[in-house]
Design a protein around this motif. Structure first.
Motif, PDB file in Angstrom:
ATOM      1  N   PHE B 104       0.856  -1.180   0.000  1.00 41.19           N
ATOM      2  CA  PHE B 104       0.000   0.000   0.000  1.00 41.19           C
ATOM      3  C   PHE B 104       0.900   1.242   0.000  1.00 41.19           C
ATOM      4  CE2 PHE B 104      -2.426  -3.212   2.647  1.00 41.19           C
ATOM      5  CZ  PHE B 104      -3.137  -3.695   1.562  1.00 41.19           C
ATOM      6  N   PRO B 105       0.903   2.009  -1.097  1.00 44.34           N
ATOM      7  CA  PRO B 105       1.886   3.098  -1.228  1.00 44.34           C
ATOM      8  C   PRO B 105       1.657   4.250  -0.252  1.00 44.34           C
ATOM      9  CG  PRO B 105       0.314   3.163  -3.035  1.00 44.34           C
ATOM     10  CD  PRO B 105       0.035   1.898  -2.277  1.00 44.34           C
ATOM     11  N   HIS B 106       0.439   4.332   0.312  1.00 45.21           N
ATOM     12  CA  HIS B 106       0.128   5.450   1.208  1.00 45.21           C
ATOM     13  C   HIS B 106       0.480   5.140   2.652  1.00 45.21           C
ATOM     14  CE1 HIS B 106      -3.245   2.733   1.276  1.00 45.21           C
ATOM     15  NE2 HIS B 106      -3.779   3.347   2.308  1.00 45.21           N
ATOM     16  N   ASP B 146       9.791   2.903   8.997  1.00 47.50           N
ATOM     17  CA  ASP B 146       9.031   4.128   8.752  1.00 47.50           C
ATOM     18  C   ASP B 146       9.177   4.650   7.327  1.00 47.50           C
ATOM     19  OD1 ASP B 146       7.963   4.250  11.335  1.00 47.50           O
ATOM     20  OD2 ASP B 146       9.880   5.011  12.110  1.00 47.50           O
ATOM     21  N   HIS B 147       9.835   3.880   6.481  1.00 49.90           N
ATOM     22  CA  HIS B 147       9.948   4.288   5.077  1.00 49.90           C
ATOM     23  C   HIS B 147       8.698   3.891   4.311  1.00 49.90           C
ATOM     24  CE1 HIS B 147      14.018   4.973   6.242  1.00 49.90           C
ATOM     25  NE2 HIS B 147      14.395   5.288   5.019  1.00 49.90           N
ATOM     26  N   TYR B 148       8.396   4.685   3.312  1.00 50.77           N
ATOM     27  CA  TYR B 148       7.251   4.377   2.459  1.00 50.77           C
ATOM     28  C   TYR B 148       7.718   3.485   1.302  1.00 50.77           C
ATOM     29  CZ  TYR B 148       4.170   7.493   4.960  1.00 50.77           C
ATOM     30  OH  TYR B 148       3.387   8.051   5.926  1.00 50.77           O
ATOM     31  N   PRO B 149       6.791   2.735   0.717  1.00 52.84           N
ATOM     32  CA  PRO B 149       7.183   1.817  -0.361  1.00 52.84           C
ATOM     33  C   PRO B 149       8.004   2.478  -1.462  1.00 52.84           C
ATOM     34  CG  PRO B 149       4.950   1.330   0.304  1.00 52.84           C
ATOM     35  CD  PRO B 149       5.382   2.541   1.098  1.00 52.84           C
ATOM     36  N   SER B 150       7.666   3.728  -1.815  1.00 54.96           N
ATOM     37  CA  SER B 150       8.399   4.388  -2.895  1.00 54.96           C
ATOM     38  C   SER B 150       9.851   4.662  -2.506  1.00 54.96           C
ATOM     39  CB  SER B 150       7.718   5.705  -3.275  1.00 54.96           C
ATOM     40  OG  SER B 150       7.767   6.604  -2.185  1.00 54.96           O
ATOM     41  N   GLU B 151      10.154   4.548  -1.217  1.00 52.89           N
ATOM     42  CA  GLU B 151      11.521   4.798  -0.756  1.00 52.89           C
ATOM     43  C   GLU B 151      12.302   3.507  -0.543  1.00 52.89           C
ATOM     44  OE1 GLU B 151      10.229   8.725   1.821  1.00 52.89           O
ATOM     45  OE2 GLU B 151      10.287   6.771   2.765  1.00 52.89           O
ATOM     46  N   GLN B 157      10.758  -4.007  -0.772  1.00 50.25           N
ATOM     47  CA  GLN B 157       9.294  -3.989  -0.849  1.00 50.25           C
ATOM     48  C   GLN B 157       8.730  -5.402  -0.747  1.00 50.25           C
ATOM     49  OE1 GLN B 157       7.196  -1.456  -3.693  1.00 50.25           O
ATOM     50  NE2 GLN B 157       9.123  -0.486  -4.211  1.00 50.25           N
TER      51      GLN B 157
END
Lengths: 245, 255
Positions: B104-106, B146-151, B157
């Motif tokens: 979930f990218p958000h 705490d990183h988001y998927p895009s990072e 991932q």
């Protein structure tokens, strides 16, 4: 008759103008909320498999995209109370008529924005949510909607600005919003330039504030961690879309 | 082995738009076993996984988990699909890892792992965070929580996606080509996590093109082609002495 800046500044800080501007913004906010709620259900209806859900949603969008907003306002204020006695009561004010009227029209456009936003969320997202055991409603609220909102935010900002300007149509149902306030002043003083210029300044300020708020809101939907942001700031990396490595 | 297989698949059929994708698939898997499924693209491997994850209904056939039927039930001699609500409950028993991760990218990594716990199992936010952190540590990503998927890199991932499925404590884990979307240098870290998982006793079905992984980790290797299982054998047997011509042909292409 030259431009009299004293008249201009007097209007700029007058209570009438401020009240008018506040009314314009209030009508826009209420109608946008109404439009978003109705638009969401219409969007879900239009993407549904069942024809009995699709048809009414389709009809709604077709109908309200075709009818001029001005006509809807006139019907709301003049025709409906003739047909529905309950609307002759005091609570049915020009403000309510304008907000609901513009909201009904705007819902047709919001439904298209929301529909395309919902469709733009990758199918794999719903699959992943369901694979975890989430119910369809949970998948919508926790997985799909947060992603759709990000897509819908910029066009919704546009619609909001449009609504602030469309609120001037409510002058025909005697709502004293910003433009009506200017027009009333002009009719008494005939100082067109000064009164209209004051209105321009108000509209510019309102739209500028909205644009800033929209920018802040979009930042909230950037989906990056703060620590990573500061680390990556020099690289100016563009986040890759999900799933593409 | 005398114990009952943890998962049994019986005569599974599936057709899309008149195109028969599964034509009577049958197999068993014992608890703690790792089954690697090989086969050309379009052979129905991924469809079979989706059916087992209850993400799509089978046209006919049965899936039994710990002896009880899931996904559908018998009603007046006919097989009927269960309600979405019942399916949602049964899906918790089956963990699924997708080819394209589908994080979930958000949500940050830890929140991706937490979501199933809080929204499905009703576990408190605080407790869910502890469990999610724990799981991220097991896949070696507690420093990326705490990183988001895009990072995250593709390999990271996919490891978060594995943690997200594992934290639900499923009986079986299904992997749908988990390394196919990864850059070659990121494949190893994902396979390592999967190998550790296999060693810990998790029952796994892995659709993959990684022949070396199949050989080293799997207890049983299956060749899938044309909607049926062509060959099913222990890795040594499968790779050195395949019984079917189709398997020999397939292996000559991938070796």
């Amino acid at each position: 008759m030259l431009f009299d800046s004293n008249i201009f500044f007097a209007q700029l800080v007058s209570v009438d103008y401020m009240r008018g501007a506040a009314l314009s913004v209030a009508v826009a906010i209420v109608s946008l909320i109404l439009a978003t709620v109705i638009g969401f259900f219409m969007a879900v209806g239009r993407t549904a498999k069942q024809p009995y859900l699709r048809a009414p949603a389709h009809f709604y969008v077709w109908f309200f995209r075709a009818i001029p907003a001005l006509l809807v306002l006139l019907i709301m204020w003049n025709a409906l109370p003739q047909i529905i006695p309950a609307l002759r009561a005091d609570w049915f004010s020009p403000f309510i008529a304008a907000s609901v009227g513009l909201g009904l029209v705007e819902a047709a456009f919001m439904s298209e924005i929301i529909r395309s936003a919902l469709l733009s969320v990758d199918d794999g997202q719903g699959l992943a949510g369901r694979a975890l055991g989430m119910s369809p409603a949970k998948v919508m609220v926790k997985v799909v909607l947060p992603q759709a909102i990000r897509i819908a935010l910029p066009p919704t900002g546009n619609e909001f600005i449009g609504l602030v300007k469309y609120s001037s149509l409510a002058s025909v149902i005697s709502l004293r919003e910003l433009l009506t306030t200017a027009q009333v002043g002009v009719n008494i003083t005939f100082r067109y330039a000064e009164y209209y210029a004051a209105a321009i300044v108000y509209y510019l300020v309102i739209v500028s504030i909205l644009s800033i708020l929209q920018g802040l809101l979009e930042k909230k939907f950037a989906w990056t961690s703060k620590s990573a942001k500061s680390k990556k700031s020099t690289e100016a990396t563009v986040p890759a879309p999900m799933g593409i490595s | 082995m005398t114990q009952q297989p943890i998962l049994q698949v019986r005569d599974l059929h599936k057709t899309y738009n008149g195109n028969q994708v599964l034509k009577g698939v049958e197999f068993d898997i014992e608890k703690g076993q790792v089954k690697a499924v090989l086969g050309p693209s379009g052979s129905g491997k991924s469809t079979m996984l989706r059916l087992m994850a209850l993400l799509e209904p089978a046209d006919s056939g049965q899936i039994l988990l710990k002896g009880s039927r899931i996904g559908s039930r018998e009603h007046k001699g006919k097989s009927v699909h269960l309600s979405e609500r019942t399916l949602a409950i049964q899906r918790q028993e089956v963990g699924m890892v997708f080819q394209r991760f589908n994080l979930f990218p958000h949500l940050s990594a830890v929140r991706n792992v937490m979501l199933g716990l809080t929204s499905v199992k009703g576990i408190s936010h605080h407790e869910a965070r502890i469990q999610a952190r724990d799981m991220l540590q097991k896949v070696g990503l507690d420093n990326r929580a705490d990183h988001y998927p895009s990072e995250l890199s593709g390999g990271q991932q996919q490891r978060v996606a594995i943690a997200r499925a594992l934290v639900m404590n499923p009986s079986v884990m299904l992997f749908d080509e988990p390394t196919s979307a990864l850059d070659p240098e990121l494949v190893g870290e994902v396979l390592e996590v999967m190998e550790n998982l296999a060693e810990s006793g998790m029952t796994m079905i892995v659709v993959t093109h990684e022949v070396r992984f199949a050989r080293r980790v799997a207890n049983e290797v299956t060749l899938f082609d044309g909607g049926v299982i062509v060959e099913q054998a222990e890795p040594e047997e499968f790779f050195t002495n395949p019984q079917h011509e189709r398997t020999r042909k397939f292996l000559s292409h991938v070796h």
